[in-house]
Write an enzyme that holds these catalytic residues in place. Structure first.
Site, PDB file in Angstrom:
ATOM      1  CG  PHE A 100      -2.328  -4.617  11.823  1.00  0.00           C
ATOM      2  CD1 PHE A 100      -1.122  -4.619  12.514  1.00  0.00           C
ATOM      3  CD2 PHE A 100      -2.612  -3.557  10.970  1.00  0.00           C
ATOM      4  CE1 PHE A 100      -0.218  -3.569  12.371  1.00  0.00           C
ATOM      5  CE2 PHE A 100      -1.716  -2.513  10.819  1.00  0.00           C
ATOM      6  CZ  PHE A 100      -0.530  -2.514  11.526  1.00  0.00           C
ATOM      7  N   GLY A 102      -8.795 -11.728  11.534  1.00  0.00           N
ATOM      8  CA  GLY A 102      -7.963 -11.756  12.750  1.00  0.00           C
ATOM      9  C   GLY A 102      -7.488 -13.175  13.059  1.00  0.00           C
ATOM     10  CE1 TYR A 112     -12.485  -0.587   4.880  1.00  0.00           C
ATOM     11  CE2 TYR A 112     -11.385   1.277   3.845  1.00  0.00           C
ATOM     12  CZ  TYR A 112     -11.561   0.443   4.932  1.00  0.00           C
ATOM     13  OH  TYR A 112     -10.828   0.646   6.071  1.00  0.00           O
ATOM     14  CE  LYS A 160     -14.101   0.771   8.516  1.00  0.00           C
ATOM     15  NZ  LYS A 160     -13.923   0.685   9.981  1.00  0.00           N
TER      16      LYS A 160
HETATM   17  C1  UD1 Z   1      -7.301   2.248   1.938  1.00  0.00           C
HETATM   18  C2  UD1 Z   1      -7.450   3.485   2.795  1.00  0.00           C
HETATM   19  C3  UD1 Z   1      -7.012   3.228   4.208  1.00  0.00           C
HETATM   20  C4  UD1 Z   1      -7.682   1.968   4.725  1.00  0.00           C
HETATM   21  C5  UD1 Z   1      -7.315   0.809   3.830  1.00  0.00           C
HETATM   22  C6  UD1 Z   1      -7.900  -0.501   4.261  1.00  0.00           C
HETATM   23  C7  UD1 Z   1      -7.044   5.323   1.225  1.00  0.00           C
HETATM   24  C8  UD1 Z   1      -6.212   6.469   0.883  1.00  0.00           C
HETATM   25  N1  UD1 Z   1      -6.639   4.573   2.249  1.00  0.00           N
HETATM   26  O1  UD1 Z   1      -5.979   1.987   1.792  1.00  0.00           O
HETATM   27  O2  UD1 Z   1      -7.381   4.306   5.041  1.00  0.00           O
HETATM   28  O3  UD1 Z   1      -7.312   1.698   6.028  1.00  0.00           O
HETATM   29  O4  UD1 Z   1      -7.838   1.096   2.559  1.00  0.00           O
HETATM   30  O5  UD1 Z   1      -7.340  -1.488   3.459  1.00  0.00           O
HETATM   31  O6  UD1 Z   1      -8.078   5.087   0.626  1.00  0.00           O
HETATM   32  N2  UD1 Z   1      -0.896  -1.595  -3.974  1.00  0.00           N
HETATM   33  C9  UD1 Z   1       0.101  -2.027  -4.830  1.00  0.00           C
HETATM   34  N3  UD1 Z   1       0.545  -3.312  -4.709  1.00  0.00           N
HETATM   35  C10 UD1 Z   1       0.035  -4.190  -3.811  1.00  0.00           C
HETATM   36  C11 UD1 Z   1      -0.984  -3.745  -2.942  1.00  0.00           C
HETATM   37  C12 UD1 Z   1      -1.419  -2.424  -3.051  1.00  0.00           C
HETATM   38  O7  UD1 Z   1       0.587  -1.281  -5.677  1.00  0.00           O
HETATM   39  O8  UD1 Z   1       0.480  -5.339  -3.776  1.00  0.00           O
HETATM   40  C13 UD1 Z   1      -1.318  -0.190  -4.065  1.00  0.00           C
HETATM   41  C14 UD1 Z   1      -2.811   0.046  -4.076  1.00  0.00           C
HETATM   42  O9  UD1 Z   1      -3.339  -0.020  -5.390  1.00  0.00           O
HETATM   43  C15 UD1 Z   1      -2.872   1.439  -3.469  1.00  0.00           C
HETATM   44  C16 UD1 Z   1      -1.703   1.466  -2.461  1.00  0.00           C
HETATM   45  O10 UD1 Z   1      -0.846   0.422  -2.875  1.00  0.00           O
HETATM   46  O11 UD1 Z   1      -2.630   2.424  -4.454  1.00  0.00           O
HETATM   47  C17 UD1 Z   1      -2.129   1.199  -1.046  1.00  0.00           C
HETATM   48  O12 UD1 Z   1      -2.974   0.055  -1.033  1.00  0.00           O
HETATM   49  P1  UD1 Z   1      -3.491  -0.601   0.316  1.00  0.00           P
HETATM   50  O13 UD1 Z   1      -2.357  -0.870   1.230  1.00  0.00           O
HETATM   51  O14 UD1 Z   1      -4.402  -1.731  -0.059  1.00  0.00           O
HETATM   52  O15 UD1 Z   1      -4.323   0.540   1.017  1.00  0.00           O
HETATM   53  P2  UD1 Z   1      -5.320   1.661   0.408  1.00  0.00           P
HETATM   54  O16 UD1 Z   1      -6.266   1.042  -0.526  1.00  0.00           O
HETATM   55  O17 UD1 Z   1      -4.591   2.890   0.063  1.00  0.00           O
END
Ligand code: UD1
Length: 317
Positions: free
Chosen positions: A12, A37, A142, A146
């Site tokens: 991406f 990818g 993770y 990183k």
């Molecule tokens: C984390 C990192 C980010 C990194 C990414 C890689 C943090 C703050 N951020 O993102 O820098 O690039 O990992 O993947 O740690 N969620 C839902 N429903 C869904 C999917 C996710 O509620 O279907 C929630 C997750 O539990 C989380 C939030 O959405 O609380 C964001 O999730 P996601 O997009 O996977 O990224 P992070 O884990 O925040």
């Protein structure tokens, strides 16, 4: 003409970097093992040279780095939950491969390596916004991986004089983010659920917040990190500087799509960070970075892209 290697360039963020570099008239090579990818992400960029291979193999890293001026190291398995369920595979992709890229870049004498760091390194540090002086507090494999990668970057600058810069990303979103895995970024999952008429899932109470960053801002931040003189060994946040809860995000997306979205609530994910918001002063001070695409504008562009993809999918059926 400068010559760039984008690792993970079929992914991406990597494919957006490759696209912008080609637009600027540069020469681009991509190395990618196609684990997450896709070649389709580069189909519109026929001049990109492509190496399929795994950077956890040092010989692949050496072949990939050969002759380039700059390395933009984006290759990773970018998922908190995936690292919790399979830390060894994640470590290989996120740490072993990074060390190989550094060794190969050092031996090749590349001008600079720019590394995709992660906001997850901050963990649940209580103060917001998160700034670079805060101590790291990784909550997941993770996040730790990183962080190790960015510390290797700084160490290679100190030990070997290899110029490196780490850009810490905050929840990047945009076109080409793949929504097909449960480990995908939340915006891609929410949008694809809404567009397909499915109910999205929220893990936890939905009041956790994120500094969602449109991918064009990240591309700009990375290229500034690559070209600003005198910042070897530095690390800084690349983000928008705001934050929004998942509950609110879903409402905003529902309004944009024109469909009310009732989420299914499930247990909070282990290793999840509660609140994330970046201080972007350092990026601005060192490189002149300011986000140019707002969160709202980014969402609109992303939604338009997913809708186009859906139309293409329907037409092919
Ligand atoms: C984390 C990192 C980010 C990194 C990414 C890689 C943090 C703050 N951020 O993102 O820098 O690039 O990992 O993947 O740690 N969620 C839902 N429903 C869904 C999917 C996710 O509620 O279907 C929630 C997750 O539990 C989380 C939030 O959405 O609380 C964001 O999730 P996601 O997009 O996977 O990224 P992070 O884990 O925040």
């Amino acid at each position: 003409m400068s010559y760039y290697l984008v690792t993970g360039g079929a992914g991406f963020i990597g494919s957006h970097l490759a696209e912008e570099l080609i637009r600027r008239g540069s020469r681009v090579r991509v190395v990618d093992n196609l684990s997450t990818g896709k070649l389709a992400n580069l189909a519109h960029l026929p001049s990109v040279e492509f190496i399929e291979g795994d950077l956890a193999d040092l010989e692949v890293a050496r072949r990939a780095v050969k002759g380039v001026d700059y390395v933009l190291h984006q290759a990773a398995i970018p998922s908190v939950p995936r690292s919790v369920s399979d830390p060894i595979t994640s470590n290989r992709a996120n740490v072993d491969a990074t060390l190989n890229v550094l060794v190969a870049a050092r031996d090749e004498g590349v001008r600079r390596v720019v590394y995709a760091g992660s906001s997850s390194a901050y963990g649940n540090a209580p103060a917001l916004p998160k700034h670079e002086e805060m101590p790291a507090a990784p909550l997941s494999p993770y996040a730790l991986q990183k962080l190790v990668g960015e510390q290797y970057m700084a160490m290679f600058t100190r030990l070997y004089g290899l110029e490196t810069v780490t850009t810490r990303y905050f929840n990047v979103f945009g076109p080409r983010q793949d929504p097909s895995s449960p480990y995908s970024g939340v915006i891609s999952l929410f949008i694809s659920a809404l567009v397909d008429g499915r109910r999205p899932t929220i893990y936890g109470d939905g009041e956790q917040t994120r500094d969602f960053t449109y991918v064009a801002n990240v591309v700009d931040g990375v290229l500034r990190a690559c070209h600003t003189p005198g910042i070897g060994g530095e690390m800084f946040n690349v983000a928008t500087g705001g934050r929004i809860s998942l509950n609110r995000l879903l409402q905003v997306l529902g309004d944009l799509v024109g469909r009310r979205a009732e989420a299914i609530y499930e247990d909070e994910r282990p290793g999840d960070v509660r609140d994330s918001q970046a201080d972007i002063e350092k990026a601005q001070r060192l490189t002149g970075y300011v986000p140019t695409v707002s969160f709202e504008e980014g969402l609109a562009r992303t939604l338009a892209w997913y809708r186009d993809q859906q139309k293409i999918g329907n037409a092919a059926r």
